[in-house]
Scaffold this motif. Structure first.
Motif, PDB file in Angstrom:
ATOM      1  N   ILE A 131       7.402  52.740  30.800  1.00  0.00           N
ATOM      2  CA  ILE A 131       7.754  51.479  31.454  1.00  0.00           C
ATOM      3  C   ILE A 131       8.228  51.708  32.889  1.00  0.00           C
ATOM      4  CG2 ILE A 131       9.379  49.539  31.417  1.00  0.00           C
ATOM      5  CD1 ILE A 131       9.179  49.587  28.362  1.00  0.00           C
ATOM      6  N   ARG A 132       9.079  52.706  33.117  1.00  0.00           N
ATOM      7  CA  ARG A 132       9.547  52.963  34.485  1.00  0.00           C
ATOM      8  C   ARG A 132       8.383  53.261  35.414  1.00  0.00           C
ATOM      9  NH1 ARG A 132       9.691  56.276  38.156  1.00  0.00           N
ATOM     10  NH2 ARG A 132       8.522  57.752  36.859  1.00  0.00           N
ATOM     11  N   GLU A 133       7.440  54.066  34.954  1.00  0.00           N
ATOM     12  CA  GLU A 133       6.283  54.421  35.782  1.00  0.00           C
ATOM     13  C   GLU A 133       5.451  53.191  36.121  1.00  0.00           C
ATOM     14  OE1 GLU A 133       2.349  57.346  35.640  1.00  0.00           O
ATOM     15  OE2 GLU A 133       3.730  57.253  33.938  1.00  0.00           O
ATOM     16  N   ILE A 134       5.237  52.333  35.124  1.00  0.00           N
ATOM     17  CA  ILE A 134       4.434  51.125  35.347  1.00  0.00           C
ATOM     18  C   ILE A 134       5.115  50.199  36.349  1.00  0.00           C
ATOM     19  CG2 ILE A 134       3.574  49.010  34.263  1.00  0.00           C
ATOM     20  CD1 ILE A 134       3.185  50.666  31.697  1.00  0.00           C
ATOM     21  N   VAL A 135       6.402  49.951  36.145  1.00  0.00           N
ATOM     22  CA  VAL A 135       7.124  48.965  36.953  1.00  0.00           C
ATOM     23  C   VAL A 135       7.381  49.459  38.376  1.00  0.00           C
ATOM     24  CG1 VAL A 135       9.275  47.660  37.175  1.00  0.00           C
ATOM     25  CG2 VAL A 135       8.191  47.899  34.929  1.00  0.00           C
ATOM     26  N   PHE A 136       7.848  50.710  38.499  1.00  0.00           N
ATOM     27  CA  PHE A 136       8.299  51.190  39.803  1.00  0.00           C
ATOM     28  C   PHE A 136       7.243  51.992  40.567  1.00  0.00           C
ATOM     29  CE2 PHE A 136      12.244  50.360  37.572  1.00  0.00           C
ATOM     30  CZ  PHE A 136      13.024  49.754  38.545  1.00  0.00           C
ATOM     31  N   ASP A 137       6.400  52.754  39.867  1.00  0.00           N
ATOM     32  CA  ASP A 137       5.442  53.615  40.555  1.00  0.00           C
ATOM     33  C   ASP A 137       4.072  52.967  40.719  1.00  0.00           C
ATOM     34  OD1 ASP A 137       7.470  55.452  40.592  1.00  0.00           O
ATOM     35  OD2 ASP A 137       6.712  56.618  38.902  1.00  0.00           O
ATOM     36  N   ILE A 138       3.581  52.344  39.648  1.00  0.00           N
ATOM     37  CA  ILE A 138       2.241  51.758  39.687  1.00  0.00           C
ATOM     38  C   ILE A 138       2.266  50.360  40.291  1.00  0.00           C
ATOM     39  CG2 ILE A 138       0.273  51.027  38.296  1.00  0.00           C
ATOM     40  CD1 ILE A 138       0.989  53.246  36.306  1.00  0.00           C
ATOM     41  N   GLY A 193      22.621  45.840  37.607  1.00  0.00           N
ATOM     42  CA  GLY A 193      23.734  45.066  38.149  1.00  0.00           C
ATOM     43  C   GLY A 193      23.439  44.358  39.456  1.00  0.00           C
ATOM     44  N   ASN A 194      22.192  44.411  39.907  1.00  0.00           N
ATOM     45  CA  ASN A 194      21.818  43.762  41.166  1.00  0.00           C
ATOM     46  C   ASN A 194      20.691  42.779  40.884  1.00  0.00           C
ATOM     47  OD1 ASN A 194      21.535  43.113  43.858  1.00  0.00           O
ATOM     48  ND2 ASN A 194      20.289  44.905  44.344  1.00  0.00           N
ATOM     49  N   SER A 195      21.025  41.625  40.367  1.00  0.00           N
ATOM     50  CA  SER A 195      20.014  40.671  39.930  1.00  0.00           C
ATOM     51  C   SER A 195      20.538  39.253  40.038  1.00  0.00           C
ATOM     52  CB  SER A 195      19.615  40.957  38.477  1.00  0.00           C
ATOM     53  OG  SER A 195      20.737  40.749  37.629  1.00  0.00           O
ATOM     54  N   LYS A 196      19.632  38.279  39.826  1.00  0.00           N
ATOM     55  CA  LYS A 196      20.027  36.874  39.813  1.00  0.00           C
ATOM     56  C   LYS A 196      21.031  36.612  38.694  1.00  0.00           C
ATOM     57  CE  LYS A 196      17.576  35.274  43.218  1.00  0.00           C
ATOM     58  NZ  LYS A 196      18.253  34.781  44.462  1.00  0.00           N
ATOM     59  N   ARG A 197      20.887  37.320  37.575  1.00  0.00           N
ATOM     60  CA  ARG A 197      21.839  37.136  36.479  1.00  0.00           C
ATOM     61  C   ARG A 197      23.244  37.523  36.918  1.00  0.00           C
ATOM     62  NH1 ARG A 197      21.817  36.211  31.127  1.00  0.00           N
ATOM     63  NH2 ARG A 197      19.546  36.127  31.117  1.00  0.00           N
ATOM     64  N   GLN A 198      23.375  38.593  37.691  1.00  0.00           N
ATOM     65  CA  GLN A 198      24.692  38.999  38.173  1.00  0.00           C
ATOM     66  C   GLN A 198      25.262  37.941  39.112  1.00  0.00           C
ATOM     67  OE1 GLN A 198      26.477  41.731  37.126  1.00  0.00           O
ATOM     68  NE2 GLN A 198      28.137  40.703  38.233  1.00  0.00           N
ATOM     69  N   GLU A 199      24.396  37.310  39.914  1.00  0.00           N
ATOM     70  CA  GLU A 199      24.858  36.238  40.799  1.00  0.00           C
ATOM     71  C   GLU A 199      25.410  35.071  39.986  1.00  0.00           C
ATOM     72  OE1 GLU A 199      21.803  35.031  43.484  1.00  0.00           O
ATOM     73  OE2 GLU A 199      21.421  37.069  44.218  1.00  0.00           O
ATOM     74  N   PRO A 246       8.791  44.371  43.599  1.00  0.00           N
ATOM     75  CA  PRO A 246       9.981  44.139  44.420  1.00  0.00           C
ATOM     76  C   PRO A 246      11.137  43.542  43.619  1.00  0.00           C
ATOM     77  CG  PRO A 246       8.298  42.477  44.859  1.00  0.00           C
ATOM     78  CD  PRO A 246       7.668  43.490  43.971  1.00  0.00           C
ATOM     79  N   SER A 247      10.791  42.777  42.574  1.00  0.00           N
ATOM     80  CA  SER A 247      11.787  42.217  41.654  1.00  0.00           C
ATOM     81  C   SER A 247      11.399  42.659  40.244  1.00  0.00           C
ATOM     82  CB  SER A 247      11.839  40.694  41.759  1.00  0.00           C
ATOM     83  OG  SER A 247      12.165  40.291  43.072  1.00  0.00           O
ATOM     84  N   PRO A 248      11.813  43.855  39.868  1.00  0.00           N
ATOM     85  CA  PRO A 248      11.261  44.490  38.663  1.00  0.00           C
ATOM     86  C   PRO A 248      11.796  43.992  37.332  1.00  0.00           C
ATOM     87  CG  PRO A 248      12.893  45.915  39.665  1.00  0.00           C
ATOM     88  CD  PRO A 248      12.752  44.742  40.592  1.00  0.00           C
ATOM     89  N   CYS A 249      12.899  43.259  37.324  1.00  0.00           N
ATOM     90  CA  CYS A 249      13.586  42.964  36.061  1.00  0.00           C
ATOM     91  C   CYS A 249      12.720  42.172  35.076  1.00  0.00           C
ATOM     92  CB  CYS A 249      14.888  42.222  36.335  1.00  0.00           C
ATOM     93  SG  CYS A 249      16.092  43.189  37.273  1.00  0.00           S
ATOM     94  N   SER A 250      11.981  41.179  35.573  1.00  0.00           N
ATOM     95  CA  SER A 250      11.193  40.334  34.682  1.00  0.00           C
ATOM     96  C   SER A 250      10.100  41.117  33.981  1.00  0.00           C
ATOM     97  CB  SER A 250      10.584  39.172  35.476  1.00  0.00           C
ATOM     98  OG  SER A 250       9.789  38.354  34.630  1.00  0.00           O
ATOM     99  N   LEU A 251       9.326  41.900  34.735  1.00  0.00           N
ATOM    100  CA  LEU A 251       8.262  42.697  34.131  1.00  0.00           C
ATOM    101  C   LEU A 251       8.831  43.753  33.194  1.00  0.00           C
ATOM    102  CD1 LEU A 251       5.313  43.527  33.827  1.00  0.00           C
ATOM    103  CD2 LEU A 251       5.566  44.949  35.876  1.00  0.00           C
ATOM    104  N   CYS A 252       9.902  44.394  33.608  1.00  0.00           N
ATOM    105  CA  CYS A 252      10.528  45.416  32.768  1.00  0.00           C
ATOM    106  C   CYS A 252      10.976  44.822  31.435  1.00  0.00           C
ATOM    107  CB  CYS A 252      11.715  46.041  33.507  1.00  0.00           C
ATOM    108  SG  CYS A 252      12.522  47.382  32.589  1.00  0.00           S
ATOM    109  N   ALA A 253      11.601  43.646  31.483  1.00  0.00           N
ATOM    110  CA  ALA A 253      12.072  42.997  30.253  1.00  0.00           C
ATOM    111  C   ALA A 253      10.901  42.654  29.338  1.00  0.00           C
ATOM    112  CB  ALA A 253      12.859  41.739  30.600  1.00  0.00           C
ATOM    113  N   LYS A 254       9.800  42.178  29.933  1.00  0.00           N
ATOM    114  CA  LYS A 254       8.623  41.821  29.137  1.00  0.00           C
ATOM    115  C   LYS A 254       8.042  43.050  28.452  1.00  0.00           C
ATOM    116  CE  LYS A 254       4.085  39.616  29.518  1.00  0.00           C
ATOM    117  NZ  LYS A 254       3.117  38.948  30.437  1.00  0.00           N
ATOM    118  N   LEU A 255       7.919  44.151  29.191  1.00  0.00           N
ATOM    119  CA  LEU A 255       7.379  45.376  28.619  1.00  0.00           C
ATOM    120  C   LEU A 255       8.302  45.947  27.549  1.00  0.00           C
ATOM    121  CD1 LEU A 255       6.020  47.109  31.857  1.00  0.00           C
ATOM    122  CD2 LEU A 255       4.702  45.925  30.086  1.00  0.00           C
TER     123      LEU A 255
END
Length: 254
Positions: free
Chosen positions: A89-96, A197-203, A100-109
């Protein structure tokens, strides 16, 4: 522990979360919420009138310097099987994808990987550690950023995979989860995610705490409104069906 079990049992009973002989996969990330959930369900298992079994599943997202051995030892203490699933998952979201806003895709995966792991290990119920504050924050996120009145549900049946998602901590405040972690010394594993900790949810979390300072009880009133309105799937009526359709989960989950 008695207070925690009171919160959890009330949620389980109100929303018929556990059926006879359910095999429940508890998704444990290593954070305080999922560990509290596992502790509560392992304790509830000893005396709940409906028999059920537990397995703990941790997803290795691929972030560096993550040590999951404390989770394995904790599960052993609770007489619960520990399953560690490696993912890319980290490779897909951050490398591939370089999101820019990874939380949504990461949560789905992560959801998909957890569901697949649960099914592979014979579990058709998945328990997630969303507590009462998560409910309120998700409701506010939907309201302020999407213009919709929505939230995830206490119980959802995913038709395509024939799996049921339950959230037994929905009555448990985050402040109480923190106190349990300290009193019981739960083996929390800190995430090394670069955007943790750096997301819209934290806001939204920060906004709600500032409102609470000026208006004590504001968070509880929001939660009460969700049940009194009620949002579909949040009815506590005895005639309410256990399963909610998959389409509702798609609309509501963050």
């Amino acid at each position: 522990m008695q207070k925690l079990l009171s919160y959890v049992r009330r949620a389980v009973d109100d929303y018929h979360m556990i059926q006879k002989d359910d095999s429940i996969a508890v998704g444990i990330s290593g954070g305080k919420d999922s560990l509290t959930l596992l502790l509560a369900l392992a304790s509830l298992r000893r005396f709940y009138p409906i028999p059920f079994s537990l397995k703990a599943i941790t997803l290795d997202i691929g972030f560096p310097n993550m040590d999951f051995s404390p989770l394995a030892r904790f599960c052993e203490q609770l007489d619960t099987e520990f399953i560690l699933e490696k993912t890319d998952i980290r490779e897909i979201v951050f490398d591939i994808r370089k999101e820019p806003s990874p939380c949504s895709l990461c949560a789905k995966l992560r959801r998909g990987a957890l569901h697949n792991a649960a099914l592979a290990h014979g579990c058709r119920s998945v328990a997630l550690g969303h507590h009462q504050d998560d409910v309120i924050e998700t409701y506010m996120l939907s309201l302020l950023y999407e213009g919709r009145i929505n939230c995830f549900l206490p119980v959802t049946h995913l038709d395509r995979k024939d799996i049921t998602v339950i959230r037994p901590l929905i009555y448990t405040p985050e402040s109480y989860v923190r106190s349990i972690v300290k009193k019981v010394n739960l083996p929390v594993v800190k995430s090394t995610c670069p955007v943790d900790g750096n997301s819209k949810r934290q806001e939204i979390k920060d906004l709600l705490w500032s409102i609470e300072k000026e208006n004590r009880g504001a968070r509880q009133r929001v939660f009460g409104a969700i049940q009194r309105y009620p949002l579909r799937g949040w009815e506590r009526d005895a005639e309410r069906p256990r399963y909610q359709p998959e389409s509702e989960e798609k609309k509501c989950e963050k």
